[in-house]
Structures are given as C-alpha cells and as structure tokens.
Design a protein around this motif. Structure first.
Motif, PDB file in Angstrom:
ATOM      1  N   LYS A  74     -39.605 -71.052 -18.698  1.00  0.00           N
ATOM      2  CA  LYS A  74     -40.432 -70.091 -19.658  1.00  0.00           C
ATOM      3  C   LYS A  74     -40.480 -70.299 -21.326  1.00  0.00           C
ATOM      4  CE  LYS A  74     -37.622 -66.490 -18.201  1.00  0.00           C
ATOM      5  NZ  LYS A  74     -36.848 -67.234 -16.947  1.00  0.00           N
ATOM      6  N   LYS A  75     -39.302 -71.424 -20.539  1.00  0.00           N
ATOM      7  CA  LYS A  75     -40.047 -72.420 -22.349  1.00  0.00           C
ATOM      8  C   LYS A  75     -40.860 -72.298 -22.328  1.00  0.00           C
ATOM      9  CE  LYS A  75     -34.658 -72.614 -22.591  1.00  0.00           C
ATOM     10  NZ  LYS A  75     -33.762 -73.742 -22.414  1.00  0.00           N
ATOM     11  N   TYR A  76     -41.724 -73.131 -21.361  1.00  0.00           N
ATOM     12  CA  TYR A  76     -42.632 -74.085 -21.992  1.00  0.00           C
ATOM     13  C   TYR A  76     -43.635 -73.058 -21.933  1.00  0.00           C
ATOM     14  CZ  TYR A  76     -39.946 -77.565 -20.980  1.00  0.00           C
ATOM     15  OH  TYR A  76     -38.817 -78.699 -20.960  1.00  0.00           O
ATOM     16  N   THR A  77     -44.628 -72.919 -22.780  1.00  0.00           N
ATOM     17  CA  THR A  77     -46.287 -72.312 -22.686  1.00  0.00           C
ATOM     18  C   THR A  77     -47.113 -72.336 -21.413  1.00  0.00           C
ATOM     19  OG1 THR A  77     -47.631 -73.290 -23.998  1.00  0.00           O
ATOM     20  CG2 THR A  77     -45.822 -71.864 -25.035  1.00  0.00           C
ATOM     21  N   SER A  78     -47.293 -73.732 -20.788  1.00  0.00           N
ATOM     22  CA  SER A  78     -48.129 -73.881 -19.681  1.00  0.00           C
ATOM     23  C   SER A  78     -47.241 -74.599 -18.915  1.00  0.00           C
ATOM     24  CB  SER A  78     -49.389 -74.358 -20.507  1.00  0.00           C
ATOM     25  OG  SER A  78     -50.035 -75.015 -19.451  1.00  0.00           O
ATOM     26  N   PHE A  79     -47.462 -73.832 -17.667  1.00  0.00           N
ATOM     27  CA  PHE A  79     -47.115 -75.214 -16.518  1.00  0.00           C
ATOM     28  C   PHE A  79     -47.845 -74.997 -15.722  1.00  0.00           C
ATOM     29  CE2 PHE A  79     -44.098 -70.504 -15.299  1.00  0.00           C
ATOM     30  CZ  PHE A  79     -44.239 -71.357 -13.597  1.00  0.00           C
ATOM     31  N   SER A  80     -48.024 -76.077 -14.872  1.00  0.00           N
ATOM     32  CA  SER A  80     -48.620 -76.113 -13.627  1.00  0.00           C
ATOM     33  C   SER A  80     -47.934 -76.526 -12.034  1.00  0.00           C
ATOM     34  CB  SER A  80     -50.163 -76.687 -12.881  1.00  0.00           C
ATOM     35  OG  SER A  80     -49.785 -78.214 -13.432  1.00  0.00           O
ATOM     36  N   MET A  81     -48.225 -75.977 -11.422  1.00  0.00           N
ATOM     37  CA  MET A  81     -47.511 -76.580 -10.008  1.00  0.00           C
ATOM     38  C   MET A  81     -48.491 -77.303  -8.944  1.00  0.00           C
ATOM     39  SD  MET A  81     -44.823 -73.789  -7.752  1.00  0.00           S
ATOM     40  CE  MET A  81     -43.301 -74.648  -7.042  1.00  0.00           C
ATOM     41  N   ASP A  82     -47.662 -78.470  -8.606  1.00  0.00           N
ATOM     42  CA  ASP A  82     -48.750 -79.095  -7.463  1.00  0.00           C
ATOM     43  C   ASP A  82     -47.563 -79.598  -6.057  1.00  0.00           C
ATOM     44  OD1 ASP A  82     -50.261 -80.899  -6.136  1.00  0.00           O
ATOM     45  OD2 ASP A  82     -49.468 -82.337  -6.661  1.00  0.00           O
ATOM     46  N   VAL A  83     -48.101 -78.191  -4.473  1.00  0.00           N
ATOM     47  CA  VAL A  83     -47.375 -78.114  -3.592  1.00  0.00           C
ATOM     48  C   VAL A  83     -48.235 -78.023  -2.681  1.00  0.00           C
ATOM     49  CG1 VAL A  83     -45.461 -77.320  -5.165  1.00  0.00           C
ATOM     50  CG2 VAL A  83     -46.942 -75.737  -4.204  1.00  0.00           C
ATOM     51  N   SER A  84     -48.697 -78.659  -1.707  1.00  0.00           N
ATOM     52  CA  SER A  84     -48.666 -78.895  -0.645  1.00  0.00           C
ATOM     53  C   SER A  84     -48.918 -77.203  -0.038  1.00  0.00           C
ATOM     54  CB  SER A  84     -48.974 -79.298   0.293  1.00  0.00           C
ATOM     55  OG  SER A  84     -47.461 -79.259   1.251  1.00  0.00           O
ATOM     56  N   ASP A  85     -49.812 -76.831   0.647  1.00  0.00           N
ATOM     57  CA  ASP A  85     -49.885 -75.225   1.372  1.00  0.00           C
ATOM     58  C   ASP A  85     -48.520 -74.893   2.171  1.00  0.00           C
ATOM     59  OD1 ASP A  85     -52.786 -74.788   0.581  1.00  0.00           O
ATOM     60  OD2 ASP A  85     -54.277 -74.903   2.234  1.00  0.00           O
ATOM     61  N   ALA A  86     -48.556 -76.184   2.812  1.00  0.00           N
ATOM     62  CA  ALA A  86     -46.904 -76.355   3.447  1.00  0.00           C
ATOM     63  C   ALA A  86     -45.615 -75.956   3.437  1.00  0.00           C
ATOM     64  CB  ALA A  86     -46.990 -77.903   4.185  1.00  0.00           C
ATOM     65  N   PHE A  87     -45.857 -76.268   2.006  1.00  0.00           N
ATOM     66  CA  PHE A  87     -44.465 -76.040   0.877  1.00  0.00           C
ATOM     67  C   PHE A  87     -44.431 -73.821   0.715  1.00  0.00           C
ATOM     68  CE2 PHE A  87     -42.671 -74.251  -2.756  1.00  0.00           C
ATOM     69  CZ  PHE A  87     -42.172 -74.684  -2.798  1.00  0.00           C
ATOM     70  N   PHE A  88     -45.764 -73.617   0.744  1.00  0.00           N
ATOM     71  CA  PHE A  88     -45.313 -72.283   0.934  1.00  0.00           C
ATOM     72  C   PHE A  88     -45.329 -71.669   2.552  1.00  0.00           C
ATOM     73  CE2 PHE A  88     -48.056 -72.332  -3.613  1.00  0.00           C
ATOM     74  CZ  PHE A  88     -47.514 -71.693  -3.991  1.00  0.00           C
ATOM     75  N   HIS A  89     -45.835 -72.189   3.469  1.00  0.00           N
ATOM     76  CA  HIS A  89     -46.112 -71.505   4.372  1.00  0.00           C
ATOM     77  C   HIS A  89     -44.728 -71.813   5.346  1.00  0.00           C
ATOM     78  CE1 HIS A  89     -50.172 -72.060   5.521  1.00  0.00           C
ATOM     79  NE2 HIS A  89     -50.165 -71.126   4.978  1.00  0.00           N
ATOM     80  N   THR A  90     -43.522 -73.018   5.001  1.00  0.00           N
ATOM     81  CA  THR A  90     -42.390 -73.377   5.364  1.00  0.00           C
ATOM     82  C   THR A  90     -41.560 -72.194   4.206  1.00  0.00           C
ATOM     83  OG1 THR A  90     -42.015 -75.098   4.916  1.00  0.00           O
ATOM     84  CG2 THR A  90     -40.526 -74.909   4.599  1.00  0.00           C
ATOM     85  N   LEU A  91     -41.492 -71.881   2.425  1.00  0.00           N
ATOM     86  CA  LEU A  91     -41.417 -71.011   2.401  1.00  0.00           C
ATOM     87  C   LEU A  91     -41.271 -70.005   3.001  1.00  0.00           C
ATOM     88  CD1 LEU A  91     -38.893 -70.141   0.000  1.00  0.00           C
ATOM     89  CD2 LEU A  91     -41.563 -70.355  -2.095  1.00  0.00           C
ATOM     90  N   TYR A  92     -42.353 -69.009   3.610  1.00  0.00           N
ATOM     91  CA  TYR A  92     -42.042 -67.589   4.397  1.00  0.00           C
ATOM     92  C   TYR A  92     -41.646 -67.622   4.948  1.00  0.00           C
ATOM     93  CZ  TYR A  92     -44.712 -63.740   5.658  1.00  0.00           C
ATOM     94  OH  TYR A  92     -45.247 -62.053   6.308  1.00  0.00           O
ATOM     95  N   GLY A  93     -41.983 -68.840   5.660  1.00  0.00           N
ATOM     96  CA  GLY A  93     -41.095 -68.804   7.227  1.00  0.00           C
ATOM     97  C   GLY A  93     -39.932 -68.569   6.670  1.00  0.00           C
ATOM     98  N   GLY A  94     -39.119 -69.110   5.832  1.00  0.00           N
ATOM     99  CA  GLY A  94     -37.595 -69.304   5.170  1.00  0.00           C
ATOM    100  C   GLY A  94     -37.507 -67.619   4.832  1.00  0.00           C
ATOM    101  N   MET A  95     -37.584 -67.011   4.222  1.00  0.00           N
ATOM    102  CA  MET A  95     -37.819 -65.648   3.946  1.00  0.00           C
ATOM    103  C   MET A  95     -37.903 -64.506   5.091  1.00  0.00           C
ATOM    104  SD  MET A  95     -37.144 -66.608  -0.021  1.00  0.00           S
ATOM    105  CE  MET A  95     -36.312 -68.068   1.018  1.00  0.00           C
ATOM    106  N   ALA A  96     -39.133 -64.617   5.675  1.00  0.00           N
ATOM    107  CA  ALA A  96     -39.240 -63.969   6.918  1.00  0.00           C
ATOM    108  C   ALA A  96     -37.959 -63.967   7.271  1.00  0.00           C
ATOM    109  CB  ALA A  96     -40.313 -64.268   7.848  1.00  0.00           C
ATOM    110  N   ALA A  97     -37.145 -64.488   7.652  1.00  0.00           N
ATOM    111  CA  ALA A  97     -36.066 -65.288   8.254  1.00  0.00           C
ATOM    112  C   ALA A  97     -34.594 -64.810   7.975  1.00  0.00           C
ATOM    113  CB  ALA A  97     -35.997 -66.828   8.909  1.00  0.00           C
ATOM    114  N   LEU A  98     -35.014 -64.275   6.610  1.00  0.00           N
ATOM    115  CA  LEU A  98     -33.820 -63.441   5.935  1.00  0.00           C
ATOM    116  C   LEU A  98     -34.256 -62.233   4.995  1.00  0.00           C
ATOM    117  CD1 LEU A  98     -33.099 -66.864   3.150  1.00  0.00           C
ATOM    118  CD2 LEU A  98     -31.868 -66.230   5.128  1.00  0.00           C
ATOM    119  N   TYR A  99     -35.004 -62.154   5.759  1.00  0.00           N
ATOM    120  CA  TYR A  99     -36.014 -60.545   4.954  1.00  0.00           C
ATOM    121  C   TYR A  99     -35.313 -59.426   4.822  1.00  0.00           C
ATOM    122  CZ  TYR A  99     -38.729 -56.368   4.331  1.00  0.00           C
ATOM    123  OH  TYR A  99     -39.600 -55.477   4.238  1.00  0.00           O
ATOM    124  N   ASP A 100     -34.963 -59.216   7.146  1.00  0.00           N
ATOM    125  CA  ASP A 100     -33.661 -58.323   7.223  1.00  0.00           C
ATOM    126  C   ASP A 100     -32.458 -57.877   6.795  1.00  0.00           C
ATOM    127  OD1 ASP A 100     -35.602 -56.903   8.717  1.00  0.00           O
ATOM    128  OD2 ASP A 100     -34.982 -58.309  10.615  1.00  0.00           O
TER     129      ASP A 100
END
Length: 111
Positions: A74-100
């Motif tokens: 947030k200290k920067y006015t612009s940022f971009s993020m370069d990640v693969s779809d696999a990053f988000f799929h992995t993150l989603y799976g982990g959050m699903a496991a911790l959701y309950d």
C-alpha cells in the motif's frame, strides 16, 4: 518468499509461485484465529474471479498476502502481480481445507 521488484518509488512488481501459496497456507494454518477473516473471504470470494487473478484488496483480505511479502504494498501507488493459475488454485485448495475452522473462529468472535 515472493520476488519483489521495486521499479521506482511508486511501483512494484510481485512474482510468486506455488511455494509462496504453500507458505501462505502454512502461515494461515498456523494462525487460523489471526487470519480467519482472510481465509473465509478468500474461499468464499475467489469464485468471483474464476479462481484466478484474485484481488486481495477487493474484500479487505490482504493480511495474509502482506505477511508473505514482508513489505507493505500500500506504500506504492501501483503494483502488479505475476503468478500462474496454479498459485491461485493451490491457495484456494488450502483455504478450503482451513475454511471450517476459520468460520468457527469468526463465529466465536461474533458471540
């Protein structure tokens, strides 16, 4: 850890991979109470982004993301993020496991 490239005093570029998603999941799992809101929000809202290109700031769910970076984007006015779809799929799976567990934490706080 994610690779942070400071382009100039206003701009950063972030590159992250599956190990970074796994790091976020491990951190969230080790501190479910602390990250409960992020876990629940990421799991519930990621579908709106087709499980990719999730914006951590769209729903005020960036605490875990910022921990991974070791800087405050947030200290920067612009940022971009370069990640693969696999990053988000992995993150989603982990959050699903911790959701309950995270949801229970939030409900106990609301009482």
């Amino acid at each position: 850890m994610a690779d942070i490239h400071i382009v100039d005093e206003r701009t950063i570029k972030i590159t992250a991979g599956i190990p970074d998603a796994l790091h976020m999941i491990h951190e969230a799992g080790s501190n479910v109470h602390k990250y409960a809101r992020d876990i629940v929000t990421i799991f519930e809202k990621m579908s709106e982004f087709d499980y990719i290109y999730y914006c951590f700031y769209a729903y005020n769910s960036a605490l875990l993301f910022e921990h991974m970076l070791d800087i405050d984007p947030k200290k920067y006015t612009s940022f971009s993020m370069d990640v693969s779809d696999a990053f988000f799929h992995t993150l989603y799976g982990g959050m699903a496991a911790l959701y309950d567990e995270a949801n229970l934490c939030l409900k106990s706080v609301d009482k």
